[in-house]
Each structure stands twice: as C-alpha cells, then as structure tokens.
Write a protein that holds these residues in place. Sequence first.
Motif, PDB file in Angstrom:
ATOM      1  N   PRO A   1       0.698 -43.645  94.419  1.00 10.11           N
ATOM      2  CA  PRO A   1      -0.547 -43.076  95.049  1.00 10.11           C
ATOM      3  C   PRO A   1      -1.698 -43.435  95.507  1.00 10.11           C
ATOM      4  CG  PRO A   1       0.781 -41.084  93.732  1.00 10.11           C
ATOM      5  CD  PRO A   1       0.863 -42.710  93.359  1.00 10.11           C
ATOM      6  N   ALA A   2      -2.373 -44.039  94.218  1.00 11.00           N
ATOM      7  CA  ALA A   2      -3.548 -44.673  94.597  1.00 11.00           C
ATOM      8  C   ALA A   2      -3.712 -45.922  94.619  1.00 11.00           C
ATOM      9  CB  ALA A   2      -3.970 -44.538  92.516  1.00 11.00           C
ATOM     10  N   PHE A   3      -2.602 -46.718  94.537  1.00 17.01           N
ATOM     11  CA  PHE A   3      -2.690 -47.916  95.238  1.00 17.01           C
ATOM     12  C   PHE A   3      -1.758 -48.125  97.117  1.00 17.01           C
ATOM     13  CE2 PHE A   3       0.023 -50.975  97.400  1.00 17.01           C
ATOM     14  CZ  PHE A   3      -0.224 -52.309  97.151  1.00 17.01           C
ATOM     15  N   GLN A   4      -1.861 -46.692  97.166  1.00 18.95           N
ATOM     16  CA  GLN A   4      -1.911 -46.693  98.542  1.00 18.95           C
ATOM     17  C   GLN A   4      -2.566 -45.882  99.358  1.00 18.95           C
ATOM     18  OE1 GLN A   4       1.335 -47.873 100.308  1.00 18.95           O
ATOM     19  NE2 GLN A   4       2.534 -48.096  98.564  1.00 18.95           N
ATOM     20  N   SER A   5      -3.506 -45.280  98.590  1.00 17.50           N
ATOM     21  CA  SER A   5      -4.591 -44.023  99.418  1.00 17.50           C
ATOM     22  C   SER A   5      -5.422 -44.921  99.195  1.00 17.50           C
ATOM     23  CB  SER A   5      -4.452 -43.009  98.237  1.00 17.50           C
ATOM     24  OG  SER A   5      -3.771 -42.102  98.300  1.00 17.50           O
ATOM     25  N   ALA A   6      -5.919 -46.697  98.809  1.00 12.58           N
ATOM     26  CA  ALA A   6      -6.969 -46.914  99.083  1.00 12.58           C
ATOM     27  C   ALA A   6      -6.584 -48.067 100.285  1.00 12.58           C
ATOM     28  CB  ALA A   6      -6.875 -47.656  97.599  1.00 12.58           C
ATOM     29  N   ARG A   7      -5.292 -48.066 100.733  1.00 15.03           N
ATOM     30  CA  ARG A   7      -5.042 -49.454 101.239  1.00 15.03           C
ATOM     31  C   ARG A   7      -6.044 -48.994 102.832  1.00 15.03           C
ATOM     32  NH1 ARG A   7      -5.127 -52.485  99.126  1.00 15.03           N
ATOM     33  NH2 ARG A   7      -5.148 -50.731  97.213  1.00 15.03           N
ATOM     34  N   LYS A   8      -6.106 -49.922 103.350  1.00 15.66           N
ATOM     35  CA  LYS A   8      -7.186 -49.368 105.286  1.00 15.66           C
ATOM     36  C   LYS A   8      -6.627 -47.763 105.477  1.00 15.66           C
ATOM     37  CE  LYS A   8      -7.654 -54.323 105.940  1.00 15.66           C
ATOM     38  NZ  LYS A   8      -7.882 -55.563 106.770  1.00 15.66           N
ATOM     39  N   ARG A   9      -5.575 -47.623 105.925  1.00 18.76           N
ATOM     40  CA  ARG A   9      -4.806 -46.199 106.401  1.00 18.76           C
ATOM     41  C   ARG A   9      -5.166 -45.073 105.317  1.00 18.76           C
ATOM     42  NH1 ARG A   9      -3.928 -46.711 111.793  1.00 18.76           N
ATOM     43  NH2 ARG A   9      -4.099 -48.969 112.589  1.00 18.76           N
ATOM     44  N   GLY A  10      -4.935 -44.967 104.329  1.00 18.44           N
ATOM     45  CA  GLY A  10      -4.288 -44.872 103.238  1.00 18.44           C
ATOM     46  C   GLY A  10      -5.888 -43.148 102.637  1.00 18.44           C
TER      47      GLY A  10
ATOM     48  N   LEU B   1      -2.585 -37.266  80.693  1.00 17.80           N
ATOM     49  CA  LEU B   1      -3.940 -37.727  81.140  1.00 17.80           C
ATOM     50  C   LEU B   1      -4.155 -39.579  80.560  1.00 17.80           C
ATOM     51  CD1 LEU B   1      -5.973 -34.770  81.042  1.00 17.80           C
ATOM     52  CD2 LEU B   1      -5.176 -36.061  82.992  1.00 17.80           C
ATOM     53  N   ALA B   2      -3.989 -39.244  79.370  1.00 16.04           N
ATOM     54  CA  ALA B   2      -3.981 -40.603  78.175  1.00 16.04           C
ATOM     55  C   ALA B   2      -3.166 -41.941  79.422  1.00 16.04           C
ATOM     56  CB  ALA B   2      -3.840 -40.738  76.459  1.00 16.04           C
ATOM     57  N   PHE B   3      -2.908 -41.782  79.579  1.00 20.07           N
ATOM     58  CA  PHE B   3      -2.268 -42.985  80.798  1.00 20.07           C
ATOM     59  C   PHE B   3      -2.559 -42.971  82.668  1.00 20.07           C
ATOM     60  CE2 PHE B   3       1.649 -42.673  76.951  1.00 20.07           C
ATOM     61  CZ  PHE B   3       1.394 -44.286  77.522  1.00 20.07           C
ATOM     62  N   ALA B   4      -2.535 -41.805  82.765  1.00 18.05           N
ATOM     63  CA  ALA B   4      -2.765 -41.466  84.209  1.00 18.05           C
ATOM     64  C   ALA B   4      -4.529 -42.097  84.832  1.00 18.05           C
ATOM     65  CB  ALA B   4      -2.764 -39.896  84.664  1.00 18.05           C
ATOM     66  N   ALA B   5      -5.045 -41.530  83.183  1.00 16.66           N
ATOM     67  CA  ALA B   5      -6.675 -42.105  83.745  1.00 16.66           C
ATOM     68  C   ALA B   5      -6.843 -43.059  84.509  1.00 16.66           C
ATOM     69  CB  ALA B   5      -7.742 -40.845  83.364  1.00 16.66           C
ATOM     70  N   PRO B   6      -6.651 -43.949  83.259  1.00 23.69           N
ATOM     71  CA  PRO B   6      -6.556 -45.695  83.394  1.00 23.69           C
ATOM     72  C   PRO B   6      -5.639 -46.333  83.834  1.00 23.69           C
ATOM     73  CG  PRO B   6      -5.867 -45.179  81.535  1.00 23.69           C
ATOM     74  CD  PRO B   6      -5.986 -43.599  82.026  1.00 23.69           C
ATOM     75  N   ILE B   7      -4.551 -45.445  83.853  1.00 18.43           N
ATOM     76  CA  ILE B   7      -3.460 -46.048  85.397  1.00 18.43           C
ATOM     77  C   ILE B   7      -4.339 -46.232  86.907  1.00 18.43           C
ATOM     78  CG2 ILE B   7      -1.197 -46.408  86.470  1.00 18.43           C
ATOM     79  CD1 ILE B   7      -0.322 -46.142  83.451  1.00 18.43           C
ATOM     80  N   ALA B   8      -4.034 -45.200  87.152  1.00 16.34           N
ATOM     81  CA  ALA B   8      -5.056 -45.053  88.721  1.00 16.34           C
ATOM     82  C   ALA B   8      -6.157 -45.843  88.882  1.00 16.34           C
ATOM     83  CB  ALA B   8      -5.791 -43.519  88.640  1.00 16.34           C
ATOM     84  N   ALA B   9      -7.128 -46.809  87.651  1.00 12.27           N
ATOM     85  CA  ALA B   9      -8.115 -46.509  87.898  1.00 12.27           C
ATOM     86  C   ALA B   9      -7.559 -48.017  88.285  1.00 12.27           C
ATOM     87  CB  ALA B   9      -9.298 -46.050  86.346  1.00 12.27           C
ATOM     88  N   TRP B  10      -6.855 -48.523  87.709  1.00 14.30           N
ATOM     89  CA  TRP B  10      -6.286 -49.925  87.401  1.00 14.30           C
ATOM     90  C   TRP B  10      -5.504 -50.432  88.412  1.00 14.30           C
ATOM     91  CZ3 TRP B  10      -1.455 -50.786  87.628  1.00 14.30           C
ATOM     92  CH2 TRP B  10      -0.649 -52.211  88.455  1.00 14.30           C
ATOM     93  N   ALA B  11      -4.978 -49.172  89.081  1.00  9.95           N
ATOM     94  CA  ALA B  11      -4.485 -48.977  90.384  1.00  9.95           C
ATOM     95  C   ALA B  11      -5.092 -49.391  91.590  1.00  9.95           C
ATOM     96  CB  ALA B  11      -3.109 -48.032  90.743  1.00  9.95           C
TER      97      ALA B  11
END
Length: 264
Positions: free
Chosen positions: A90-99, A160-170
């Motif tokens: 979701p973070a990857f897709q949401s950051a695209r141009k049309r996200g 959350l220990a995974f979600a926060a850093p993974i979203a920050a990276w994704a």
Amino acid sequence: MALTFPSAPPPALREFGYWMHRYRRVWRGTVVVSVVNPLLFLAAMGVGLGKLVDHGGSGYLHGASYLTFFAPGLLAAAAMQNAFVDSAGPAFQSARKRGNYRAAAATPMRPADVFAGHLLFMAFRIAISALAFVIVIVATGAVPWRHSPLLLPAALLTGLAFAAPIAAWAITVTQFARINGVFRFVLMPLYMFSGTFYSTEQLPGWLRSVIECTPLYHGIQLCRELALGTATPAATGVHIGYLVAMTTAGFLLGRRTYTRYLHS
C-alpha cells in the motif's frame, strides 16, 4: 451570541478515515490472508504435527503441549506478515504519481500526517487480525484464558515494529520487485528461523545469537512467555524495549522519508 463549530479532526485522523473508508469495501477479501490462513496453519501444525511432537515428549517444550507452544509463536509471526501486507504494498502504490499519498500531499496535510494516519490504520488491521486469532486459540484451549489479555497488545507491538520501518522504506522503492524480494529473502527466513515452530535453544550458539537480534524473535518470545505464564519482568522489559525502539525508529524514519518523497 457567537456560534461555535466543532473543530476539524487532526489531519492524521482524516488520513486514517480515508483508509477506513476503503477498508469497508474490501474487508472480506482480507479475511483469508489475515485470519483464515494462520488458523488453518495452526490446525495443521499445532494439532496435526503437534500430536507427533507431544508423543515424542520434547524437553524443549518445558512441559507444555506443542499446540500451546506453537500458537503464540504463530500469533507473532502472523502479526509480522499482516504488517508487511498492510504496509509495503500500500505505501508503494500510494506513493506513485496517481496514488492517494500524492493527492493528500497536495492539500494542507503534511506528509508526516499522511504517514501517521496510515500507520494508525495498519495498527487497526494488525489488532483486529490478532484479536480474531487470540479468540480462537483461547476457545480451542491452546492458551489459558487468564493468560490471554496481554497477547493482543504484544502482537500489536510486534506488528508495529515491522509496519513502521517497512512503510518508511517502501515509499522510497521504485520497483515492486524489491518488495517481493524483501518478503522472500527477509521475512520468510525470519518466519522459519525465529522460533515460530521450535525452540531456538536447539540451534547452534552463533545462529541463536543472530536470531536474538531480530524483532520477530522478541515478538515471539514476548507472546510465548505471556501465553505460558513464564514471563519475567526483566525478559519482558527487554522484549518490549526492543519492539518499542524498532517502532519508534521506524516512525521517525518514516516522517523523514515521507516528507522527502512526497515533496519531491
């Protein structure tokens, strides 16, 4: 007489509301991955294989049945998996141009608010999936009900220990293949070797030292010790401190990466 109007909700809650609006339309499709799959795995491994393990009388279980040993480990592993599913793609897709991130960033909402609101939704998803899992393992007798109240916050903290850093990276990723690579070569090895299925006491000392540095290990040990009633203040403090540090680091990193990439 002056009229007063209710203040608008915080920006992060508005972003959370957006994700909840989407979730109301697709929640049925998430049940299989988030709830049904782990429960089927619990039945196959905990009950099926568990009978063979219990018959052998492994000393590494410390007197518990394999199902009781395995269930809290799978709870933590499922929280990790759900965190990845709800953060990376979701973070990857949401950051695209049309996200939707781009649309939100074009408003007065700050990128940090976008990240915080989405992280709140990830926490919600992890929590409801973990709640369903806890209810089942208590109902089946895998874990005593008196040990269950703290399992939900333990699983949520693990996720959350995974979600926060993974979203920050994704949000920094430009090719989806990299996300698939992390799932295959990072998360799956953690799933297999962090003590989900067996005690890490059986592993060589050097490998055990490496595993003990991973967040899933601490999540599994926290859930398992709470479920078995063997938790001590010192050990629990170490596990919670590690997971809180991971979550905090991921949140701080996410504020920077979201600001950098959504304002680029």
